[in-house]
Design an enzyme around this catalytic site. Structure first.
Site, PDB file in Angstrom:
ATOM      1  CB  CYS A  65      -4.363   5.151  -3.176  1.00 19.36           C
ATOM      2  SG  CYS A  65      -3.600   6.616  -3.889  1.00 19.36           S
ATOM      3  CB  CYS A  93      -1.015   6.558  -1.825  1.00 16.30           C
ATOM      4  SG  CYS A  93      -2.550   7.294  -2.258  1.00 16.30           S
ATOM      5  CG  ASP A  94      -0.259   2.859  -0.592  1.00 21.30           C
ATOM      6  OD1 ASP A  94       0.356   3.711   0.071  1.00 21.30           O
ATOM      7  OD2 ASP A  94      -1.438   2.541  -0.370  1.00 21.30           O
TER       8      ASP A  94
END
Ligand code: NDP
Length: 312
Positions: free
Chosen positions: A136, A139-140
């Protein structure tokens, strides 16, 4: 202790599950939703959603899911943050068991369990997951600001995530296994016109390098057999999704790929009173808006079925 009985049980809490809940609640079915392990589903790990009708300026995925949750709760949906781990759907009423061992029966079950990211399946990917390996980017990606990263995949997700990463990272090395990309033309153009995305065609990941954290990736060009080592600190996997339907195997008719088969223009499965919507049954469109549409259909199908059976 008496087993709790539910009229309409919804399993899953993405756009399909919440839309089914809104319709079922407004129809007076008193739906109970079990959210699953990732409440809100895949949109919780999405950044801007620009293609869901009604948000002219776009909306953040988690914000949209919170709006959907509030709308479902407003009409009386009982949202429970728990997994369903076992089901027997071929009997009447249907029987399910939650993660914490609670048993429930239900007249109708709406399956909205969605899909999850696929992984390459190489040992170094598993070993370094969470230590530079991620599925992701949204997200990261932030953790790799101004760093060198790689992304594998060539669909719309990979293209979207590569352009997202390009805004944060120094260089995005995009590993594409064929000499073409599957992504839509507009997304491909975006990738190819971003100066800090470097595409490696006909390339496969042999190994992600690093002991405790990602330090590089070794790729092979399958046409020339040339090996390249790219120093990176982040490795993103964006190669598609797998439907979350394992707990229904052997009970519901599915494609070989695990997508639940529904009947004609409906959400009916092969079992009476069991309906499937969203990505769990859709290998083709897989959009938030199509998932929401089929969630609405599932609630209407469930309501009709309950009334035909004289259960409402
Ligand atoms: P897709 O299934 O469309 O694409 C998966 C990609 O990963 C393909 O390019 C495939 O390569 C590649 N791949 C698969 N396995 C491997 C592997 N082992 N090694 C290397 N590469 C691999 O998945 P997406 O998640 O990209 O998209 C899913 C759906 O969601 C699509 O319908 C897409 O259009 C839609 N979507 C739409 C968006 C939007 O409109 N904003 C954003 C994101 C997704 P190959 O091509 O060689 O098979």
């Amino acid at each position: 202790m008496q087993t709790e009985h539910i009229s309409c049980l919804i399993i899953g809490s993405g756009p399909a599950g919440y839309t089914a809940a809104i319709y079922a609640a407004r129809a007076g079915l008193k739906p109970v939703m079990y959210t699953g392990i990732q409440p809100g589903g895949q949109l919780m790990i999405t950044n801007d959603v620009e293609n869901f009708p009604g948000y002219p300026e776009g909306v953040m995925g988690p914000k949209m899911m919170e709006d959907l949750r509030l709308q479902a709760v407003r009409f009386g949906t009982d949202v429970r943050y728990m997994m369903i781990s076992e089901t027997q759907l071929g009997q009447s009423p249907k029987w399910v068991k939650t993660d914490d061992g609670k048993e429930l029966t239900a007249d109708t079950v709406i399956i909205a369990t969605g899909a999850s990211a696929k992984w390459l399946g190489i040992p170094s990917e598993e070993r370094l997951n969470g230590f530079g390996v991620s599925a992701c980017a949204v997200c990261d990606g932030y953790f790799f600001r101004q760093q060198e990263v790689a992304i594998v995949g060539a669909g719309d997700t990979a293209a979207e995530e590569a352009t997202y990463l390009a805004k944060l990272c120094k260089t995005v090395h995009m590993i594409v296994r064929r000499e073409v990309m599957r992504a839509s033309k507009v997304m491909q153009d975006r990738v190819l016109n971003t100066p800090n995305i470097k595409v490696y065609w006909n390339s496969e990941t042999e190994e992600i390098l690093g002991e405790k954290a990602v330090e590089g990736v070794r790729i092979i060009n399958t046409k020339t057999q040339e090996i390249t080592i790219i120093p990176i600190t982040g490795f993103f996997v964006a190669i598609g999704h797998q439907p979350n339907t394992d707990i229904f195997k052997g009970q519901l008719k599915m494609e070989d790929t695990g997508y639940i088969i529904t009947e004609g223009k409906s959400t009916k499965t092969n079992l009476p009173g069991v309906f499937a919507c969203g990505d769990a049954q859709d290998a083709i469109y897989r959009q938030a808006v199509t998932a929401a549409g089929t969630g609405c259909m599932a609630a209407l199908d469930a309501e009709r079925w309950l009334s035909e059976q004289g259960l409402v």
